[in-house]
Motif scaffolding. Structure first.
Motif, mmCIF file in Angstrom:
data_model
loop_
_atom_site.group_PDB
_atom_site.id
_atom_site.type_symbol
_atom_site.label_atom_id
_atom_site.label_comp_id
_atom_site.label_asym_id
_atom_site.label_seq_id
_atom_site.Cartn_x
_atom_site.Cartn_y
_atom_site.Cartn_z
ATOM 1 N N LEU A 32 1.165 4.089 -3.105
ATOM 2 C CA LEU A 32 0.667 5.480 -2.870
ATOM 3 C C LEU A 32 1.766 6.313 -3.003
ATOM 4 C CD1 LEU A 32 -1.505 5.145 0.455
ATOM 5 C CD2 LEU A 32 -2.284 5.226 -1.834
ATOM 6 N N TRP A 88 -7.719 5.250 -4.777
ATOM 7 C CA TRP A 88 -8.450 4.116 -3.788
ATOM 8 C C TRP A 88 -8.847 3.211 -4.726
ATOM 9 C CZ3 TRP A 88 -5.890 4.767 0.297
ATOM 10 C CH2 TRP A 88 -5.293 5.987 0.615
ATOM 11 N N ILE A 122 0.801 -1.304 -0.030
ATOM 12 C CA ILE A 122 0.035 0.088 -0.015
ATOM 13 C C ILE A 122 0.747 1.214 -0.021
ATOM 14 C CG2 ILE A 122 -1.597 1.345 1.520
ATOM 15 C CD1 ILE A 122 -2.817 -1.375 2.302
ATOM 16 N N SER A 127 -10.060 6.417 -9.673
ATOM 17 C CA SER A 127 -9.275 6.994 -8.514
ATOM 18 C C SER A 127 -8.407 6.220 -8.006
ATOM 19 C CB SER A 127 -10.430 7.447 -7.337
ATOM 20 O OG SER A 127 -10.887 5.972 -6.970
ATOM 21 N N LEU A 158 -6.014 1.044 -6.210
ATOM 22 C CA LEU A 158 -5.440 0.343 -5.164
ATOM 23 C C LEU A 158 -6.357 -0.719 -4.690
ATOM 24 C CD1 LEU A 158 -3.317 -0.171 -2.966
ATOM 25 C CD2 LEU A 158 -4.440 1.340 -1.534
ATOM 26 N N GLY A 159 -7.647 -0.800 -4.546
ATOM 27 C CA GLY A 159 -8.552 -1.831 -4.267
ATOM 28 C C GLY A 159 -8.491 -2.880 -5.276
#
Length: 325
Positions: A27, A66, A23, A64, A69-70
């Motif tokens: 980021l 997030w 993570i 987006s 990332l998901g």
């Protein structure tokens, strides 16, 4: 059995660490300028905005941060490392092609560093404050202070160009069809200089740790008791001192597994080795996010595996760990 339970607990505790690392890297990469599509357009010599938007939609880069990332974490749950847009193949395939070179380099370098660091550390401790100790300590300081990239370049100049004893780079000779023992010897010949470049730096660390650990154990009460009983000095060192002095060395292997992976980036670049380190550098330059995250994932798994083995060895050397004493 208690050793396996202890190692299993350490292994389970490393899973959240692995997730946090992925993570964090994901980021951090979002702050870098450009993305995979920009790198692809540059390789193609440019393109219009409509093509760039379509490629970003195809690779999910229009979502987006997030959401991306998901999606990535969900793919990891299904053991899917994604697709490399730069290399045009699955990330797992790209990494599998580069992984053997890095594993061979790390194994050879670690073996060289540990074995000679152990031997030289024992010799230095046995001859403390005499010429063997001074010579070994000086050599260790030189190898530790010498930049790995400079040593690698000098090794190429001396052994590959001037003496012509060893190849200057690469993993094997691609101009000749090798198989079996002939190919193994060819790969080993190509790994000599990279192994020395990476291994000598860590050997300097190991010999200093071994020397200090030996000097500490040699002054303990149980060693003086063994000597008072008339036990031969070599037997005292081998049976009593060495096993206890090895504990810091074994611990250091686990701590430096990740550092050695980082050091392989420089060594693999200098010697043009097709390994994970060089692949990571290329992925950063080309903004290949999926490949870079896959390298981080596999590298973290390698470090976890090394530390798992180290925990087993440590418990074997020190029974107090297994018994919880």
């Amino acid at each position: 059995m208690r050793v396996l339970v202890l190692a299993g607990r350490r292994l389970a505790a490393s899973i959240p660490t692995l997730v946090l690392i992925l993570i964090g890297v994901f980021l951090l990469l979002q702050f870098a300028p450009g993305d995979t599509v920009d790198a692809m357009m540059a390789q193609m010599g440019g393109g219009d905005a409509a093509t760039a938007r379509e490629l970003r939609r195809f690779y999910g880069l229009d979502l987006s941060v997030w959401a991306q990332l998901g999606n990535y974490l969900w793919r990891l749950v299904r053991f899917d490392l994604g697709f490399s847009a730069i290399y045009g193949k699955p990330v797992a395939t790209v990494i599998a092609e580069r992984l053997p070179a890095t594993i061979l380099l790390m194994t050879a370098s670690l073996s060289l560093a540990f074995f000679f660091g152990l031997i030289l550390g024992v010799v230095a401790a046995r001859g403390v404050n005499r010429w063997p100790d001074t010579l070994i300590s000086t050599l260790g300081l030189v190898f530790y202070a010498m930049p790995t990239f400079w040593f690698g370049l000098m090794a190429i100049v001396v052994f590959a160009i001037y003496l012509q004893w060893l190849p200057a780079g690469g993993f094997e000779d691609i101009t000749i069809a090798h198989a079996g023992l002939s190919r193994t010897l060819d790969i080993a010949q190509h790994l000599v200089l990279p192994t020395l470049t990476l291994g000598l730096f860590y050997m300097a660390i190991y010999l200093r740790i071994m020397r200090g650990s030996m000097l500490e154990v040699l002054n303990l009460d149980f060693v003086r008791t063994a000597r008072a009983k008339g036990m031969d000095e070599t037997r005292v060192v081998v049976r009593h001192v060495l096993r206890n002095a090895l504990l810091p060395m074994v611990t250091l292997i686990g701590l430096q597994a990740g550092t050695m992976l980082g050091g392989s980036v420089v060594v693999e670049s200098v010697f043009s080795l097709p390994g994970l380190g060089r692949l990571a550098y290329e992925s950063v330059v080309q903004r290949d996010l999926n490949t870079l995250l896959g390298i981080v994932f596999v590298s973290a798994l390698l470090v976890i595996a090394v530390n798992f083995i180290v925990d087993l060895l440590y418990a074997r050397l020190d029974p107090r760990i297994a018994t919880g004493a």
